[in-house]
Design an enzyme around this catalytic site. Structure first.
Site, short mmCIF file in Angstrom:
data_model
loop_
_atom_site.label_atom_id
_atom_site.label_comp_id
_atom_site.label_asym_id
_atom_site.label_seq_id
_atom_site.Cartn_x
_atom_site.Cartn_y
_atom_site.Cartn_z
N CYS A 169 55.53 44.02 22.62
CA CYS A 169 54.47 44.59 21.81
C CYS A 169 53.28 43.66 21.99
O CYS A 169 53.42 42.55 22.46
CB CYS A 169 54.88 44.71 20.35
N HIS A 184 39.98 38.36 17.42
CA HIS A 184 40.34 39.21 16.29
C HIS A 184 39.60 40.54 16.36
O HIS A 184 40.20 41.62 16.26
CB HIS A 184 40.03 38.48 14.98
#
Lengths: 855, 855
Positions: free
Chosen positions: A809, A427
């Site tokens: 993406c 993250h």
């Protein structure tokens, strides 16, 4: 039987001699070019890779014949000549041929000190490189005198139990053999392979007549280049040192002088203006004819200039861009050639502040280089503190064990991020790259104590909140204190260079941008649009988080509607800003994706506060948190699953998107006809066609409703994010219901490998080192497995709907390898972090040029 | 232009009439068969599906013509005749044709009471089914008299504002129309579709002359069947009631008598021995010619027997097996036909205790039926208590919010399991099925409080530890108290039946078996071997868990070796037992798979105890636990990733396997030559070929070492578990290194969908109901997505290595659909929970028979 090619042991370098870079190496070829340009290069002989390989295997060429090329009693040097100068090679050996007789003769000719210096240099080099004796045998500091020479000769004999070789041919043989063998040592092989050399890379050698640099009148040696290697700006730099040889002038030697007339002291321009002018002229010639900036090694002997060697200047990335643009603007190379001169990855250095390479580095810890660039600031241990610091314009570095979505605002506020856990796609890493914030993750060995607000390094140092540190996200290092930086260079050359790239490339490059700030960066870097606008980050702002939590705790549809009606104007405002910034560039908005529990507190204190805020019993709040907790959130109730289970969320988002599109369309033109903003709406985590059908129907309804309310026709495009293997396999039927398919390679990689990016960090390093995976598949797209799913999905999608827009993406979007893959698979665009857009534009241009060249 | 087929509105049933089940329904066809067998069936006319569909659409056939088939002034009945008797249909209407005139005539003929009974029955049925009047209009308890008839007629007229129809044709028309329309109502359609009827299923009707059953001499009606529907054993059962019609004798009516001479009271055998003998004879004829056990509806009128109807007896699963075997053993049907008579799923009922269907059920809560069978016992809230109870031979039901691997021993000890969370493939469900323990999961609405040891049901009842409850894992219900059970019936018929299945099937069926107990069940159910022996459960036993934790906390290789040397003899002993039990059947052992954190405590108390046990500071223990915690354990450091990172674990396991193989081989034969036990070793969670190569090399080394130490050649087979999409895609290169590939469809489904089985429970129900997924993919193999990966993997594996053994293991292994899929894809065997082995054997046999039939 094949006829053996005649084996030519050596070739004298003349303008017409058959010198071939792939057989004799870069240096030999470069020297031939200098000869062709009429430069005063001392006589040079090239030994081919084959010859040198033979020497290592015991097949010594006729040394006397080589020496005879240089006339009577010459002194010669031997230098390595690998095919690529970056691959290294053994150090040069100068003054071969010095012996007692020659020493006596030269002492008479140029003085004893000068002759001693020449002889001593040779003895010491020979002792070290050929006889492998210890340096300490010789007194390096002693001034060169006959006595010192004799002492050195005696030391050599004592150590080797043989006199120092006097026969120049024997000397040359020893040098050639040692250099040939050094090239084939394991260490040397590994080193050059790390720099990209193939297994079978060969070594050539050049034997050159010495231009002494020591002796009567003005004699000496120096190095010159016509650019600043850090900035790439035209500027003559270098040093010259009288009575020296080779590269002695460098490295801060006492007596070394600048080349240009200079306030700092004496210069070559003052000392020998004619030689200086000649040298500058040679520099210009090199640049024009060799088509790059060269570093020239020269010697002056008795006032006469000799060009010993030239090699490309080692340029920083920003200098490489500057030089490439300058060469092209000067008509020396084409724009296409200029584009091929800079590796896309090198642009990171241009885009982000870098630790000045000249500054000293005190490394306190090492981790994984997760987001490029460097930053200094005060250590803080929580996102709240980071935000408070930022509010006072204080630079800070946020340090956490790992980050969660709640930290995004803190990460935005910090100048740099450091985490104890995680890998390149954790993250922290993903968000940091998106924000363009330098980040080091997985810093093994540091211990963070949030309670005492301290950080302990592996070597036992204790840092406290407020202490200055520097994170270098380009190298993965954490440095003590604040360190001098080089600022980004988004200047004329950079803009020009990438503008040329855009003219050449044939695949779109969009940016992943979640916020108006991101969108502005995307525009600044000339992205073709937004390929992935994640809407969930918009919900983590404090006021929205509250509404979001009310939504989660709503038991009745009315309460849920209430919470959503608070969120609607905020979402609409987000989209209005983004549409405004992006103007006529497309914006692809992904509907809400994360599991709801990401919006709930993770600890008891947070639960207590939430219970107070919602005015509900703690037990109930805790119960709801528990109920939403998942074993494997990655594979849980998120994306379209949530969209179908709690359809009001997507309804609200679709309404916000359409109302924003109408509003911005009205700003930019007439209210009649079709609204010119055509948003793209993307459904995440699809695994079955029916999911698309269900969401599509609701979105159509909302679009029709908004069109009626606003009395404004509106157009939009609907598509899916292909993130599950099943969606790729079922792309044929899914494509019937959507106008675009964007492959989310992060999640697709996780699911194809069965590998969580958040957890892979613990063994990925070892896995790649052991060659279990040839690369980290989160870093470099796995062409064999994930890639096959991309191709299956693309083919089936295209077959079902030839005009479907295909893209990827996610983190892979900015990689050259992935862009090559997508281009080959016929994708329309790639989308990547805004800060990777320039890289992707360049990579795409290079791919187009390569395929035009090979096609 | 096509010629329209002549439309025949009705067909009188004669032995040669063109009665077709697909056009007239099951009942019409069955009645024709009875007629052909010479049974005294009253005259019957069949209306086809087409005719009845026409009636619903307003095209009434010529009613008078139908009635004329029965001669003058007949009374008739109308019964429904769907293609399959299970699809239902409107209730029968008797005594059509009764009117005032006929009543007067019959009162004279058979007495007023009998005539009143006939007329009243018709008025009430007509009022309810045709005129849709309220039942309460009529006094059902009043004895049949003329006055009561008149009251009923008046009530009818008052309510409908029209007199009761007197024209028999009009009566018939009303009945036909109402039955035709009832069939097409939405409720009826949904009900029959739930029973498997196609959308376009039609309804036939049969109009039959009444055999009155009311009147002079011995008149009455009854129902007979020749088997016990619960056990399938031959036994004449049924009831007879004098002066009654239709199925009045059933349902505990006063005066109904048994058929056979019986201690319980009067019987038909006593009352009318000749009629009884005739009836029994008809029963035998039915069984022999209709080739199944039939329930016969009969009427006696004035001492003469009429056969009204016959339909298949509704058999319990165990009865179905018993009957199928008996019919085949009596030569009435073939063995192949017998095998097709029982649905594989029905075997669950045979294998597990069932709540006696005759017992009253007090349902306290409902959840998901996760593991079939039922059990009663005392409520317990922890695995420890369950084990303590089991030690005292006390039956208990383990109740938890959800189970973890630490609960396995407690689950083993419990008679039944109930969880608040989870779906059909949650931990609790999977383990319970493996253990054959009844289990209900996801019991929404119950609230478990571990602290107070109470369970609160949705309706507010509070249960305490020790209270008796029953879980019915076949229905998903939780019942109050202990309930009478039917015990499993693994008798001669069951064994014979499955033995026949084995002779027919052409795909292997192995069991997933982790322990010697599992292995014994596998043998008992005649599995062809063990297809999946998970080794990790072996480490949860208390003594092993300690060694396992020591391993996890070992910092030095020596400490790790120490822990492993404790585990080695235990593992070896496990394998010795399993090899012994399985004798010459193959055993496929999966190497250690779960993440290490599963072996660490999950709460603070556990961490404290562990710190004490290991004599280490709590902070260090907590730190290690934190360090091993994963965001997505399913996608984390487990399987071969752990095997490569901590290779000593696989080394130890391989050694244990080889040493056990040698030991058992020696027991069973000479020590010379090759050891006859040939273990299969399976590597879990492979995603790259290099993982296989690395593990293979180490295992080869261990095999060679053990062979040398033991002076015994040994053979083994090495393979992989294909659980990641990538392994399926790369099966070609992986197959080069392995002898078998077993597809783990649980994990493969999770990864293909991006869906955690532990978390999917929260929305899977809604998803399937909304048709987003047509089935729960963890329950029924997703042929489109996961299935394509299976086929890709199988094809590529086979192409690279034609002799590679292909199989699936996991929850899908026991499903008919999955077995069909695997058979079609050329798999060698399926592996499933031991308790599913009988189902799989039967399903495989049925598939072989079907394809032989269609081929």
């Amino acid at each position: 039987m094949q006829k053996l090619a005649t084996f030519k042991q050596f070739t004298t370098i003349t303008p017409t001699a058959p010198i071939i870079r792939e057989q004799h190496g870069f240096r030999a070829k470069c020297l031939q070019r200098l000869v062709r340009l009429g430069m005063p290069v001392p006589k040079t002989v090239a030994l081919s890779f084959e010859t040198v390989h033979g020497i290592a295997a015991g097949r010594m060429p006729d040394k006397a014949r080589i020496l005879s090329a240089f006339g009577d009693a010459p002194l010669v040097s031997v230098r390595s000549s690998a095919e690529d100068p970056d691959w290294g090679g053994p150090s040069a050996v100068l003054n071969i041929g010095m012996n007692d007789d020659r020493f006596a003769a030269m002492a008479a000719e140029i003085g004893e000190a000068a002759a001693s210096a020449l002889y001593l240099r040779f003895i010491q080099t020979y002792a070290g490189q050929v006889a492998h004796l210890d340096d300490a045998l010789f007194d390096a500091a002693a001034p060169p005198t006959r006595v010192v020479v004799e002492t050195a000769l005696a030391a050599f004999e004592a150590e080797t139990e043989a006199p120092f070789p006097q026969d120049p041919a024997a000397q040359l043989g020893g040098v050639l053999r040692s250099m040939a063998k050094a090239w084939e040592s394991t260490t040397a092989r590994l080193l050059r392979q790390a720099r990209g050399a193939p297994l079978e890379a060969g070594l050539g050698l050049v034997v050159q007549q010495m231009a002494l640099g020591v002796g009567p009148d003005e004699s000496g040696a120096g190095v010159m280049q016509a650019v600043d290697p850090l900035t790439g700006k035209a500027q003559i730099t270098g040093r010259y040192l009288s009575q020296s040889q080779g590269r002695d002038a460098l490295g801060g030697r006492e007596g070394a002088i600048y080349l240009t007339r200079d306030r700092r002291g004496p210069s070559l321009e003052d000392l020998a203006p004619q030689v200086f002018d000649q040298l500058v002229g040679f520099g210009d010639t090199c640049r024009a004819h060799l088509k790059q900036e060269m570093q020239i090694e020269f010697t002056i002997h008795a006032g006469a200039l000799a060009i010993i060697d030239a090699r490309p200047v080692l340029l920083s990335a920003r200098a490489a861009v500057e030089v490439a643009v300058a060469l092209a603007e000067d008509g020396i190379i084409s724009r296409d050639h200029a584009l091929m001169r800079v590796a896309p990855r090198a642009l990171h250095e241009v885009l982000h502040p870098q630790v000045d390479p000249r500054a000293p580095r005190q490394v306190m810890a090492r981790g994984i280089a997760a987001s490029p660039g460097a930053a200094s600031g005060k250590l803080v241990f929580s996102s709240t503190t980071a935000q408070a610091m930022a509010a006072q314009d204080e630079a800070c570095i946020l340090v956490k064990r790992e980050t969660t979505p709640e930290d995004v605002r803190g990460m935005h506020a910090a100048r740099g991020i450091l985490t104890e856990k995680g890998g390149v796609t954790s993250h922290a890493a993903v968000i940091a790259r998106g924000l363009g914030v330098p980040c080091v993750v997985g810093a093994i060995g540091i211990r963070i104590d949030r309670r005492t607000k301290t950080l302990r390094t592996q070597d036992g140092r204790l840092l406290r909140e407020g202490d200055q540190i520097t994170v270098d996200g380009s190298t993965g290092e954490v440095l003590d204190g604040a360190v001098p930086m080089l600022e980004p260079a988004l200047d004329h050359a950079f803009e020009t260079f990438l503008h040329w790239a855009d003219e050449v490339r044939d695949i779109g490059v969009r940016a992943n941008a979640d916020t108006p700030e991101d969108a502005a960066i995307a525009v600044r870097f000339h992205a073709d649009g937004i390929g992935l606008c994640r809407t969930e980050h918009m919900f983590f702002a404090e006021d929205r988080l509250t509404a979001m939590r009310e939504l989660i705790f709503a038991d009745l549809p009315e309460d849920r509607a209430d919470a959503l009606s608070q969120l609607l104007p905020m979402q609409r405002a987000d989209f209005i800003q983004i549409f405004r910034i992006m103007a006529d560039r497309p914006v692809c908005i992904r509907l809400f994706d994360p599991p709801l529990h990401e919006f709930l507190p993770h600890d008891r204190q947070g639960a207590i506060e939430l219970a107070e805020a919602l005015d509900r019993p703690l037990s109930e709040v805790q119960r709801r948190i528990d109920a939403l907790t998942e074993f494997n959130p990655m594979l849980g109730m998120r994306g379209v699953r949530l969209g179908i289970s709690v359809p009001e969320i997507y309804d609200m988002q679709a309404r916000a998107i359409f109302e924003a599109a109408v509003a911005v369309s009205r700003e930019s033109g007439g209210a009649d006809g079709l609204a010119p903003v055509v948003p793209e709406i993307m459904i995440p985590l699809v695994s079955a066609v029916r999911e698309v059908e269900l969401v599509k129907t609701r979105i159509q309804t909302i679009a029709a409703t908004v069109a009626t309310e606003q009395e404004q026709d509106l157009a939009y495009r609907l598509g899916v994010m292909v993130e599950t293997p099943r969606a790729a396999l079922r792309a044929g039927e899914i494509a019937h219901h959507c106008e675009f398919m964007s492959f989310g390679t992060n999640d697709l990689t996780q699911m194809t490998y069965g590998l969580s990016r958040d957890d892979a960090g613990r063994f990925m390093g070892a896995y790649v080192r052991q060659g279990v995976f040839s690369e980290d598949p989160f870093h470099v797209l796995d062409a064999d497995g994930v890639g096959e799913l991309l191709i299956i999905g693309a083919e089936r999608g295209r077959k079902a709907r030839p005009d479907v827009t295909l893209s990827i993406c996610g983190e892979h979007g900015g990689n050259s390898e992935s862009i090559a893959f997508c281009r080959a698979a016929g994708f329309d665009y790639v989308s990547c972090s805004p800060y990777r857009v320039p890289l992707a534009r360049l990579a795409a241009a290079q791919l187009a040029l390569k395929s035009a060249h090979s096609g």
